[in-house]
Write a protein that holds these residues in place. Sequence first.
Motif, short mmCIF file in Angstrom:
data_model
loop_
_atom_site.label_atom_id
_atom_site.label_comp_id
_atom_site.label_asym_id
_atom_site.label_seq_id
_atom_site.Cartn_x
_atom_site.Cartn_y
_atom_site.Cartn_z
N MET A 137 41.96 29.46 16.43
CA MET A 137 40.85 29.73 15.52
C MET A 137 41.23 29.41 14.07
SD MET A 137 38.44 30.49 17.49
CE MET A 137 37.22 30.97 16.31
N GLU A 138 42.45 29.75 13.68
CA GLU A 138 42.90 29.44 12.33
C GLU A 138 42.95 27.93 12.11
OE1 GLU A 138 43.49 31.46 9.61
OE2 GLU A 138 42.50 32.90 10.91
N LEU A 158 41.11 25.67 13.67
CA LEU A 158 39.72 25.21 13.57
C LEU A 158 39.12 25.53 12.21
CD1 LEU A 158 38.41 26.17 17.11
CD2 LEU A 158 38.83 23.87 16.23
N LYS A 159 39.41 26.72 11.68
CA LYS A 159 38.90 27.09 10.36
C LYS A 159 39.46 26.16 9.28
CE LYS A 159 39.04 31.94 11.22
NZ LYS A 159 39.49 33.22 10.70
N GLN A 160 40.75 25.87 9.41
CA GLN A 160 41.39 25.01 8.42
C GLN A 160 40.79 23.60 8.46
OE1 GLN A 160 45.61 24.53 8.93
NE2 GLN A 160 45.93 24.24 6.75
N ALA A 183 37.77 22.84 9.46
CA ALA A 183 36.41 22.95 8.93
C ALA A 183 36.41 23.00 7.40
CB ALA A 183 35.71 24.17 9.51
N ARG A 184 37.36 23.69 6.85
CA ARG A 184 37.44 23.80 5.38
C ARG A 184 37.82 22.47 4.74
NH1 ARG A 184 40.60 29.18 6.16
NH2 ARG A 184 38.87 30.63 6.35
N TYR A 236 44.29 33.25 18.25
CA TYR A 236 44.27 33.41 16.79
C TYR A 236 44.68 32.10 16.12
CZ TYR A 236 45.73 34.82 12.12
OH TYR A 236 45.88 34.89 10.77
#
Length: 74
Positions: free
Chosen positions: A59-60, A62-64, A66-67, A56
């Motif tokens: 993934m968080e 990686l999302k951050q 990407a954003r 988790y």
Amino acid sequence: MAFRKWRYRQFIKQLWGDPKRFDYSDQAIAEIGHKDFETLELYTATRGGKEAVATYRKMESLKQKARSGTTACA
């Protein structure tokens, strides 16, 4: 059998008639916070739970990234 049905209906009427029925909150139905991963035994007691938390968090992260527009070259 008829008594059980009557009793069940009375329970349902009482339940849906309670004005505070939506005020109930429980840890099981609450949103997950970041501190929950360190405090709840569900996430800390087993290897699987710890791996799920690690996944988790990865993934968080990686999302951050990407954003924010930064890319990591691995």
